[in-house]
Scaffold this motif. Sequence first.
Motif, PDB file in Angstrom:
ATOM      1  N   ALA A   5       0.791  -1.138  -0.040  1.00 28.52           N
ATOM      2  CA  ALA A   5       0.047   0.014  -0.098  1.00 28.52           C
ATOM      3  C   ALA A   5       0.940   1.218  -0.130  1.00 28.52           C
ATOM      4  O   ALA A   5       1.682   1.524   0.936  1.00 28.52           O
ATOM      5  N   SER A   7       1.297   5.468  -0.073  1.00 24.57           N
ATOM      6  CA  SER A   7       0.592   6.382   0.546  1.00 24.57           C
ATOM      7  C   SER A   7       1.660   7.776   0.374  1.00 24.57           C
ATOM      8  O   SER A   7       2.865   7.493   0.201  1.00 24.57           O
ATOM      9  N   CYS A  22       5.385   3.174   1.735  1.00 24.45           N
ATOM     10  CA  CYS A  22       4.902   1.739   1.031  1.00 24.45           C
ATOM     11  C   CYS A  22       5.292   0.584   2.341  1.00 24.45           C
ATOM     12  O   CYS A  22       6.234   0.575   2.612  1.00 24.45           O
ATOM     13  N   GLY A 112       0.282  -2.517  -6.114  1.00 27.32           N
ATOM     14  CA  GLY A 112      -0.749  -1.887  -5.125  1.00 27.32           C
ATOM     15  C   GLY A 112      -1.497  -0.858  -5.912  1.00 27.32           C
ATOM     16  O   GLY A 112      -1.453  -0.947  -7.103  1.00 27.32           O
ATOM     17  N   GLN A 113      -2.225  -0.048  -5.639  1.00 35.07           N
ATOM     18  CA  GLN A 113      -2.926   0.904  -6.132  1.00 35.07           C
ATOM     19  C   GLN A 113      -2.106   2.055  -6.525  1.00 35.07           C
ATOM     20  O   GLN A 113      -2.583   2.897  -7.284  1.00 35.07           O
TER      21      GLN A 113
END
Length: 121
Positions: A5, A7, A22, A112-113
């Motif tokens: 993930a 961010s 991450c 991930g996204q």
Amino acid sequence: QVQPAESGGGLVQAGGSLRLSCTPLRRIFNNYEMAWYRQTPGKEREVVAAIDWRSGRSHLVDSVKGRFTIFRDDAKDTMYLQMNSLKPEETAIYYCNEFKGEVDIDELTNWGQGTQVTVTS
């Protein structure tokens, strides 16, 4: 399947800074080499920076040397990308993944996204 993930992205003016995070990574990938990648619409995903998890040694692409820093916190299983003096052309979605220099980036899995970084002029 657990995915990393990312961010920390956001909107910033040219010359500004962001720190991306991450996690997790070592729990997912059986690899000590990790990297940050970025992708803009219509372009292929590219490596920005890579790090050897064991030694902390890092490698950055020429265009970001002196401005970006990649580092990790082993206890938190987290990798970071400190980005300073950002440029509009660095607007992209930033991703983290393992690094396999001998493998095409498109062959890597478990993405991930990503986190969107937008740099305005």
